[in-house]
Design an enzyme around this catalytic site. Sequence first.
Site, PDB file in Angstrom:
ATOM      1  N   TRP B 377       0.886  -1.342  -0.037  1.00  0.00           N
ATOM      2  CA  TRP B 377      -0.100  -0.026   0.132  1.00  0.00           C
ATOM      3  C   TRP B 377       0.811   1.253  -0.140  1.00  0.00           C
ATOM      4  O   TRP B 377       0.310   2.170  -0.406  1.00  0.00           O
ATOM      5  CB  TRP B 377      -1.099   0.017   1.111  1.00  0.00           C
ATOM      6  CG  TRP B 377      -2.154  -0.808   0.965  1.00  0.00           C
ATOM      7  CD1 TRP B 377      -2.344  -2.090   1.484  1.00  0.00           C
ATOM      8  CD2 TRP B 377      -3.168  -0.609  -0.068  1.00  0.00           C
ATOM      9  NE1 TRP B 377      -3.439  -2.744   0.977  1.00  0.00           N
ATOM     10  CE2 TRP B 377      -3.888  -1.865   0.055  1.00  0.00           C
ATOM     11  CE3 TRP B 377      -3.367   0.317  -0.505  1.00  0.00           C
ATOM     12  CZ2 TRP B 377      -5.360  -1.965  -0.883  1.00  0.00           C
ATOM     13  CZ3 TRP B 377      -4.693   0.327  -1.585  1.00  0.00           C
ATOM     14  CH2 TRP B 377      -5.629  -0.829  -1.325  1.00  0.00           C
ATOM     15  N   TRP B 380       2.317   1.272  -4.153  1.00  0.00           N
ATOM     16  CA  TRP B 380       1.870   1.138  -5.503  1.00  0.00           C
ATOM     17  C   TRP B 380       1.346   2.544  -5.821  1.00  0.00           C
ATOM     18  O   TRP B 380       1.344   2.859  -6.924  1.00  0.00           O
ATOM     19  CB  TRP B 380       0.829   0.075  -5.624  1.00  0.00           C
ATOM     20  CG  TRP B 380      -0.564   0.614  -5.342  1.00  0.00           C
ATOM     21  CD1 TRP B 380      -0.897   0.682  -4.051  1.00  0.00           C
ATOM     22  CD2 TRP B 380      -1.662   0.952  -6.213  1.00  0.00           C
ATOM     23  NE1 TRP B 380      -2.275   1.011  -4.044  1.00  0.00           N
ATOM     24  CE2 TRP B 380      -2.644   1.326  -5.402  1.00  0.00           C
ATOM     25  CE3 TRP B 380      -1.702   1.174  -7.540  1.00  0.00           C
ATOM     26  CZ2 TRP B 380      -3.857   1.877  -5.970  1.00  0.00           C
ATOM     27  CZ3 TRP B 380      -2.753   1.728  -8.109  1.00  0.00           C
ATOM     28  CH2 TRP B 380      -4.075   2.122  -7.129  1.00  0.00           C
ATOM     29  N   ASN B 381       1.107   3.394  -4.905  1.00  0.00           N
ATOM     30  CA  ASN B 381       0.406   4.717  -5.370  1.00  0.00           C
ATOM     31  C   ASN B 381       1.194   5.682  -4.541  1.00  0.00           C
ATOM     32  O   ASN B 381       0.718   6.101  -3.581  1.00  0.00           O
ATOM     33  CB  ASN B 381      -0.991   4.796  -5.184  1.00  0.00           C
ATOM     34  CG  ASN B 381      -1.849   5.913  -5.612  1.00  0.00           C
ATOM     35  OD1 ASN B 381      -1.086   6.894  -5.803  1.00  0.00           O
ATOM     36  ND2 ASN B 381      -3.135   5.860  -5.877  1.00  0.00           N
ATOM     37  N   PRO B 383       1.932   8.982  -5.169  1.00  0.00           N
ATOM     38  CA  PRO B 383       1.143  10.437  -4.743  1.00  0.00           C
ATOM     39  C   PRO B 383       0.309  10.301  -3.455  1.00  0.00           C
ATOM     40  O   PRO B 383       0.287  11.155  -2.739  1.00  0.00           O
ATOM     41  CB  PRO B 383       0.780  10.894  -5.874  1.00  0.00           C
ATOM     42  CG  PRO B 383       1.429  10.131  -7.236  1.00  0.00           C
ATOM     43  CD  PRO B 383       1.823   8.683  -6.596  1.00  0.00           C
ATOM     44  N   VAL B 384      -0.530   9.497  -3.577  1.00  0.00           N
ATOM     45  CA  VAL B 384      -1.719   9.298  -2.515  1.00  0.00           C
ATOM     46  C   VAL B 384      -0.872   8.993  -1.087  1.00  0.00           C
ATOM     47  O   VAL B 384      -1.007   9.497  -0.225  1.00  0.00           O
ATOM     48  CB  VAL B 384      -2.873   8.238  -2.820  1.00  0.00           C
ATOM     49  CG1 VAL B 384      -3.436   8.001  -1.313  1.00  0.00           C
ATOM     50  CG2 VAL B 384      -3.641   8.788  -3.827  1.00  0.00           C
ATOM     51  N   HIS B 385       0.150   7.901  -1.302  1.00  0.00           N
ATOM     52  CA  HIS B 385       0.928   7.620   0.061  1.00  0.00           C
ATOM     53  C   HIS B 385       1.489   8.718   0.625  1.00  0.00           C
ATOM     54  O   HIS B 385       1.484   9.118   1.866  1.00  0.00           O
ATOM     55  CB  HIS B 385       1.900   6.652  -0.345  1.00  0.00           C
ATOM     56  CG  HIS B 385       2.601   6.167   0.915  1.00  0.00           C
ATOM     57  ND1 HIS B 385       2.014   5.458   1.978  1.00  0.00           N
ATOM     58  CD2 HIS B 385       3.948   6.418   1.281  1.00  0.00           C
ATOM     59  CE1 HIS B 385       3.172   5.169   2.903  1.00  0.00           C
ATOM     60  NE2 HIS B 385       4.029   5.788   2.460  1.00  0.00           N
ATOM     61  N   TYR B 393      -0.800  11.305   8.556  1.00  0.00           N
ATOM     62  CA  TYR B 393      -0.071  10.235   9.349  1.00  0.00           C
ATOM     63  C   TYR B 393       0.900  11.311  10.509  1.00  0.00           C
ATOM     64  O   TYR B 393       0.709  11.222  11.578  1.00  0.00           O
ATOM     65  CB  TYR B 393       0.649   9.609   8.722  1.00  0.00           C
ATOM     66  CG  TYR B 393       1.314   8.453   9.678  1.00  0.00           C
ATOM     67  CD1 TYR B 393       0.829   7.309   9.933  1.00  0.00           C
ATOM     68  CD2 TYR B 393       2.670   8.640   9.874  1.00  0.00           C
ATOM     69  CE1 TYR B 393       1.512   6.319  10.674  1.00  0.00           C
ATOM     70  CE2 TYR B 393       3.517   7.572  10.767  1.00  0.00           C
ATOM     71  CZ  TYR B 393       2.642   6.379  10.902  1.00  0.00           C
ATOM     72  OH  TYR B 393       3.253   5.613  11.875  1.00  0.00           O
ATOM     73  N   HIS B 418     -12.274   5.074  -1.347  1.00  0.00           N
ATOM     74  CA  HIS B 418     -12.394   4.037  -2.528  1.00  0.00           C
ATOM     75  C   HIS B 418     -13.838   3.648  -2.350  1.00  0.00           C
ATOM     76  O   HIS B 418     -14.467   3.558  -3.692  1.00  0.00           O
ATOM     77  CB  HIS B 418     -11.667   2.714  -1.946  1.00  0.00           C
ATOM     78  CG  HIS B 418     -10.488   2.531  -2.255  1.00  0.00           C
ATOM     79  ND1 HIS B 418      -9.436   3.079  -1.621  1.00  0.00           N
ATOM     80  CD2 HIS B 418      -9.896   2.060  -3.483  1.00  0.00           C
ATOM     81  CE1 HIS B 418      -8.180   2.846  -2.186  1.00  0.00           C
ATOM     82  NE2 HIS B 418      -8.526   2.199  -3.240  1.00  0.00           N
TER      83      HIS B 418
END
Lengths: 491, 491
Positions: B377, B380-381, B383-385, B393, B418
């Site tokens: 998680w 893979w993405n 920009p969102v992370h 966070y 989502h």
Amino acid sequence: MATEAEERALRYRRAQSVTRAEEITAKENKARRLQVDKPVHKPRDSLFSWSSEFTNFSGLVNWGFLMLTIGGLRLCLENFLKYGILVNPIEWIIVLTGYNEGHSQHYPSVILLIFSVVPAVIALLIEKAIAFDILRQKVGITLHILNIVFVISLPVVVLHFKSQDFSFVGTTTVCMIYLILFLKLWSYCHTNFWCKNSMGAKSSKNKLRRQSLSAPNYNELTNAENEQTLEDEMNHEMAAAGLVRYPDNLNLKDLFYFLLAPTLCYELNFPRTTRIRKRFLIKRVIELVFGVNLVLALFQQWMIPSVTNAVDPFSEMNVVKITERLLKLAVPNHLIWLCFFYLSFHSFLNLMGELLHFADRNFYNDWWNANNIAVFWSSWNRPVHMWAVRHVYIPITEKGYGKSNASIVVFFISAFFHEYLVSVPLQMFRIWAFLGMMAQPPLSVISRFAEAKLGPRWGNIIVWSSLILGQPLAIMMYYHDYALVHLTAKH
Amino acid sequence: MATEAEERALRYRRAQSVTRAEEITAKENKARRLQVDKPVHKPRDSLFSWSSEFTNFSGLVNWGFLMLTIGGLRLCLENFLKYGILVNPIEWIIVLTGYNEGHSQHYPSVILLIFSVVPAVIALLIEKAIAFDILRQKVGITLHILNIVFVISLPVVVLHFKSQDFSFVGTTTVCMIYLILFLKLWSYCHTNFWCKNSMGAKSSKNKLRRQSLSAPNYNELTNAENEQTLEDEMNHEMAAAGLVRYPDNLNLKDLFYFLLAPTLCYELNFPRTTRIRKRFLIKRVIELVFGVNLVLALFQQWMIPSVTNAVDPFSEMNVVKITERLLKLAVPNHLIWLCFFYLSFHSFLNLMGELLHFADRNFYNDWWNANNIAVFWSSWNRPVHMWAVRHVYIPITEKGYGKSNASIVVFFISAFFHEYLVSVPLQMFRIWAFLGMMAQPPLSVISRFAEAKLGPRWGNIIVWSSLILGQPLAIMMYYHDYALVHLTAKH
């Protein structure tokens, strides 16, 4: 302001194109660290860009095997939903024993298997006669040839006249056993021929030595004395190692050990083990029991429906449908072949070897890594390969014929026996298996070319492709012709 | 004789069990070489026996990929034979533009997309007002929150009242764009808030410094002077590096650059490239053109029939059939997802980055090697992370809440979005996507446990499994409910 921007851009460009983040000057880093907007971006490439030089895709191997597992699981479920459970152990017994209510109950396969002892004993008797000079060697060899030609022809003749008494599995077993017997007896005669000849050469040398003693020629004398010393030494060494010498090997016990041993090459002193490892033996027996059941189940549940469904597209000559059916058939066929390989070459031959204290277990090499087809053929079936090299390839090259000629003869013999194993049980003389085998030398050239030009990986892929796709193609050919013959017979 | 045989056997046993052929004594070798029967056997193990210590099965990787290719090819052929060619580019245009003969021709998606400029400009105006102390910061933040809540609610409200004017793809695009806008504006406000605060802190320090000068305390004076020096240095450094400082960044050009840039995290000085690589750009454009067509073709030809065929087994609650359908759906779904990933995160974002001179191309890490779900998680993405770490966070952990609480908040927000991206376009509020995302933290614990107990390979296999099987499960849930709603509506 424009020059400043240019300068900044130049710095970033350098940072990006030379060695990334490390190249950003300490000054600039300090300036960025002092910023209050908590910057998170730095110049770097995406991993799929060539410039990132990232090459770790090891997770994709797990992906591949997972996709295969999922695909396999789905095929299983689809098969069960479509056909229900077709596995029927009672049918196996009928097929295996050749027991069939409508027909005679003579078990002709079993009779033929027991009869195979006769030509073996004949070969021993001929050999004894040659060894003790009762028969002249040339006459003995002629008798041997007649004997092994009889071995290979017997199943053909018996099956031709009594085909309705045999089950398909029964006939295949008989053909297989007689073919193995043929190869073993060839090796037995050939090896004993070498021994007999070397004895003849020795006795003529001894004669020569006696002659040279009567008419002394010192040079020759020294040579002869040296030879005598060598021979004495050899006798001594062999006695010390406890090795059997010709013609002491010519007895029933030795012959039957060879006939049962997991090899096709006869020699006087096989390497032996001292004990039977019980755990090893039990493992092989369990593998055989489970494996044979698995193969039979796969055959009934998956292979037979696939083959049956593929006949119509073959008759219609619809290329797309034929390809689809061929690929559908390729998967169960290949899995069954893999199981069959493991069961025959690992489980069964090791079981025999363990029981017989036979120490050479080189029944296969790592053909799965083979980078060209020639390597595959020399690896997957070591007993036949060793036989072909020792009794066909080397004798031909020693006679002065070229290596490639010798190879072609080997492939020709191999092609003949592949055809034999298919045509005789099917009672249908086509040449698909023969052509398939004869296609191997040109394919071998292609795979060697691919290996040289595209790297070993592509050589290996060609080997696997020919294995996965070649077999179902041959099966389809035979099944199509078989179905055609039986349909026209019914109409 | 018996002792001799034992001795010989002992020698062979030693040779076999210790170091194979090398251990056979030179004496024995000599004796064997002198034999005339040309022996070929020597004691050795089969490669599959543990005692052979053979481990090279690298050819099996090629086998795996070949079996996958053959399976894939057959599935393609089967699909074409069953359904013919379903690909219809005209339908794509209708779906993409939302153009539909029966309905209004207002292109509501396009209007909504253009309207997205308005909340962005509002955010800039609020920010300007805060920066120049026209609005108090607290009031400004309230206005910002109202603005971004408006952004996220607008598609929901419009689609609720005008759902028949929209195509499914049109609504999905609108939701996606508004969600991205929401995340970007959040980051924009948050970052500017940090800048404004640090300026406020500086001016209060300055005040403090002036106070301490009037009532001299040498220690404090030194500190304050040090700080002044640091600030001066910082100004100097930033000017030298050509960096923009707050509030100079608050202009339309900067805002629109950020809105178009391939990132969700705002900062005042993005790393930049100096030139647009034309070959790179052309490659990405070609990838996009071909890739989008491929995805649409796969969707029409493979995905839609699979989903449609799977509704009945789901209604019947037949577990075997559901599993079979799920596995059948998993393959095209996964392939489409892989294509979508590559096209979005490599082709499209790199294209935008190249056009905008944006130097940070870290849009994804090597998630395909991830050994547990948490790593997947975060990989893979990117920009969102990066957005979630920087704006959710870290602020939560800095407030003193635990790391695991912060993680759960991040997963909760992610789950919400989502669900948003599925439920709003489908106009059907189920919680399958939400539950799917909320299942990730427990799954992450399981995968970390598997990684620790069974090794990294099994961690990676769990990650791939959840990816390959989780998605089609969610799709089936939604499609089943969707079909049910539409069937009951028709009856």
